[in-house]
Design a protein around this motif. Structure first.
Motif, PDB file in Angstrom:
ATOM      1  N   UNK A  48     -86.254  -3.231  52.022  1.00 31.70           N
ATOM      2  CA  UNK A  48     -86.344  -2.967  53.460  1.00 31.70           C
ATOM      3  C   UNK A  48     -87.237  -4.029  54.071  1.00 31.70           C
ATOM      4  N   UNK A  49     -86.717  -4.718  55.083  1.00 27.24           N
ATOM      5  CA  UNK A  49     -87.448  -5.817  55.717  1.00 27.24           C
ATOM      6  C   UNK A  49     -87.971  -6.791  54.664  1.00 27.24           C
ATOM      7  N   UNK A  50     -87.096  -7.109  53.717  1.00 26.68           N
ATOM      8  CA  UNK A  50     -87.349  -8.067  52.637  1.00 26.68           C
ATOM      9  C   UNK A  50     -88.417  -7.611  51.648  1.00 26.68           C
ATOM     10  N   UNK A  51     -88.783  -6.335  51.686  1.00 19.51           N
ATOM     11  CA  UNK A  51     -89.708  -5.774  50.701  1.00 19.51           C
ATOM     12  C   UNK A  51     -88.910  -5.047  49.627  1.00 19.51           C
ATOM     13  N   UNK A  52     -89.146  -5.388  48.379  1.00 20.59           N
ATOM     14  CA  UNK A  52     -88.490  -4.697  47.272  1.00 20.59           C
ATOM     15  C   UNK A  52     -89.130  -3.329  47.096  1.00 20.59           C
ATOM     16  N   UNK A  53     -88.306  -2.271  47.084  1.00 23.12           N
ATOM     17  CA  UNK A  53     -88.806  -0.901  47.043  1.00 23.12           C
ATOM     18  C   UNK A  53     -88.438  -0.154  45.767  1.00 23.12           C
ATOM     19  N   UNK A  54     -87.362  -0.561  45.108  1.00 14.70           N
ATOM     20  CA  UNK A  54     -86.962   0.144  43.899  1.00 14.70           C
ATOM     21  C   UNK A  54     -85.606  -0.322  43.413  1.00 14.70           C
ATOM     22  N   UNK A  55     -85.212   0.192  42.250  1.00  9.95           N
ATOM     23  CA  UNK A  55     -83.915  -0.174  41.678  1.00  9.95           C
ATOM     24  C   UNK A  55     -83.308   1.048  40.991  1.00  9.95           C
ATOM     25  N   UNK A  56     -82.040   1.288  41.288  1.00  6.78           N
ATOM     26  CA  UNK A  56     -81.279   2.366  40.657  1.00  6.78           C
ATOM     27  C   UNK A  56     -80.208   1.730  39.782  1.00  6.78           C
ATOM     28  N   UNK A  57     -80.105   2.196  38.537  1.00  8.37           N
ATOM     29  CA  UNK A  57     -79.199   1.569  37.571  1.00  8.37           C
ATOM     30  C   UNK A  57     -78.353   2.619  36.869  1.00  8.37           C
ATOM     31  N   UNK A  58     -77.126   2.220  36.539  1.00  4.36           N
ATOM     32  CA  UNK A  58     -76.187   3.085  35.831  1.00  4.36           C
ATOM     33  C   UNK A  58     -75.642   2.326  34.625  1.00  4.36           C
ATOM     34  N   UNK A  59     -75.417   3.053  33.525  1.00  5.54           N
ATOM     35  CA  UNK A  59     -75.012   2.410  32.277  1.00  5.54           C
ATOM     36  C   UNK A  59     -73.809   3.132  31.672  1.00  5.54           C
ATOM     37  N   UNK A  60     -72.946   2.343  31.026  1.00  2.00           N
ATOM     38  CA  UNK A  60     -71.799   2.895  30.314  1.00  2.00           C
ATOM     39  C   UNK A  60     -71.861   2.514  28.846  1.00  2.00           C
ATOM     40  N   UNK A  61     -71.453   3.459  28.010  1.00  2.00           N
ATOM     41  CA  UNK A  61     -71.445   3.246  26.571  1.00  2.00           C
ATOM     42  C   UNK A  61     -70.393   2.211  26.174  1.00  2.00           C
ATOM     43  N   UNK A  62     -70.590   1.646  25.006  1.00  2.00           N
ATOM     44  CA  UNK A  62     -69.609   0.713  24.455  1.00  2.00           C
ATOM     45  C   UNK A  62     -68.268   1.425  24.276  1.00  2.00           C
ATOM     46  N   UNK A  63     -67.195   0.695  24.515  1.00  3.35           N
ATOM     47  CA  UNK A  63     -65.860   1.262  24.399  1.00  3.35           C
ATOM     48  C   UNK A  63     -65.262   1.659  25.728  1.00  3.35           C
ATOM     49  N   UNK A  64     -66.099   1.753  26.768  1.00  2.45           N
ATOM     50  CA  UNK A  64     -65.608   2.071  28.105  1.00  2.45           C
ATOM     51  C   UNK A  64     -65.350   0.794  28.894  1.00  2.45           C
ATOM     52  N   UNK A  65     -64.567   0.931  29.967  1.00  3.44           N
ATOM     53  CA  UNK A  65     -64.314  -0.208  30.840  1.00  3.44           C
ATOM     54  C   UNK A  65     -65.509  -0.452  31.749  1.00  3.44           C
ATOM     55  N   UNK A  66     -65.504  -1.606  32.387  1.00  2.09           N
ATOM     56  CA  UNK A  66     -66.588  -1.983  33.287  1.00  2.09           C
ATOM     57  C   UNK A  66     -66.555  -1.106  34.542  1.00  2.09           C
ATOM     58  N   UNK A  67     -67.674  -1.095  35.261  1.00  5.74           N
ATOM     59  CA  UNK A  67     -67.724  -0.408  36.549  1.00  5.74           C
ATOM     60  C   UNK A  67     -66.748  -1.076  37.520  1.00  5.74           C
ATOM     61  N   UNK A  68     -66.272  -0.298  38.482  1.00  6.78           N
ATOM     62  CA  UNK A  68     -65.267  -0.778  39.424  1.00  6.78           C
ATOM     63  C   UNK A  68     -65.933  -1.311  40.695  1.00  6.78           C
ATOM     64  N   UNK A  69     -65.170  -2.065  41.463  1.00  7.76           N
ATOM     65  CA  UNK A  69     -65.673  -2.515  42.760  1.00  7.76           C
ATOM     66  C   UNK A  69     -65.845  -1.327  43.705  1.00  7.76           C
TER      67      UNK A  69
END
Length: 251
Positions: free
Chosen positions: A130-151
């Protein structure tokens, strides 16, 4: 594209961002709700420290243990080849696979130390600014064998990023001007019993020698407790404790 039912879920998540008063509960709640829109096996949500935006703190996760999330900050964050994107000052959602090809990623020390151990292969991230200040990061992960995340998954996060940025900015501003008791800090930052005791002594101006003697530990062990304590609270100096902790609070 999103279905009508997906838009209803997305609107409910937006409502939760602004209506759940407890910020930590809000983060956990929206990640759980996002399971209805994004297929993932694990997730994490870190905040940037109000005192040093390059320090990640207060993690919450789904199928990702607190110990492992803290280990990421302690040992692996500096190995993360996507770390630089956190500090661009931009709200951005991206797939890690868009940064490097699979074979390149799989041969990095970071992939071997984190992804291989957890059984992950693909990830999706939202850097929140926000206003060029980094505030946090949210991440999601998939196990091996699954396809990549979609657009479409990136699109979902794009719809939420401005709402999250505003909420986290307001939370940061309130924290900067708010002091917590030692017990509140212990709960907020998941301090161990020993770290909580150390914090109590530090905030009351005890010297390292006095603390070590009272706790029956060596100075080197005390330093380890202090390092873990500072890391969890997102600070680097003892003086910052006085800005965060109320030394007059009754425990």
């Amino acid at each position: 594209m999103l279905k009508n039912s997906d838009w209803i879920i997305l609107n409910s998540i937006t409502y939760k961002i602004h209506s759940i008063s407890d910020e930590k509960q809000m983060r956990l709640s929206i990640m759980k709700r996002l399971e209805n829109l994004i297929d993932f096996d694990s997730a994490s949500f870190y905040l940037a420290s109000p005192f040093n935006e390059k320090e990640l703190t207060e993690p919450v996760g789904i199928e990702y243990s607190l110990e492992d999330m803290n280990d990421y900050v302690s040992h692996f964050k500096n190995m993360d080849y996507s770390e630089g994107l956190m500090f661009t000052g931009k709200n951005i959602a991206y797939r890690e696979s868009d940064l490097a090809e699979d074979e390149v990623r799989k041969n990095t020390d970071y992939y071997k130390a984190v992804y291989d151990v957890q059984g992950w292969h693909y990830s999706l991230h939202l850097n929140i600014c926000y206003q060029e200040q980094f505030l946090g990061v949210m991440s999601f992960f998939r196990k091996k064998g699954k396809e990549d995340f979609r657009y479409e998954d990136i699109f979902v996060l794009d719809m939420l990023k401005d709402h999250l940025a505003l909420r986290l900015y307001r939370e940061r501003e309130s924290k900067i001007h708010q002091k917590f008791s030692v017990s509140q800090c212990a709960d907020q930052y998941h301090l161990s019993p020993k770290e909580t005791m150390v914090l109590g002594y530090l905030i009351h101006d005890a010297s390292a020698e006095e603390i070590a003697q009272e706790l029956g530990i060596s100075i080197s062990t005390l330093r380890k407790h202090c390092n873990h304590l500072y890391q969890k609270m997102g600070i680097s100096q003892r003086i910052q404790l006085y800005e965060m902790v109320d030394s007059n609070s009754v425990e």
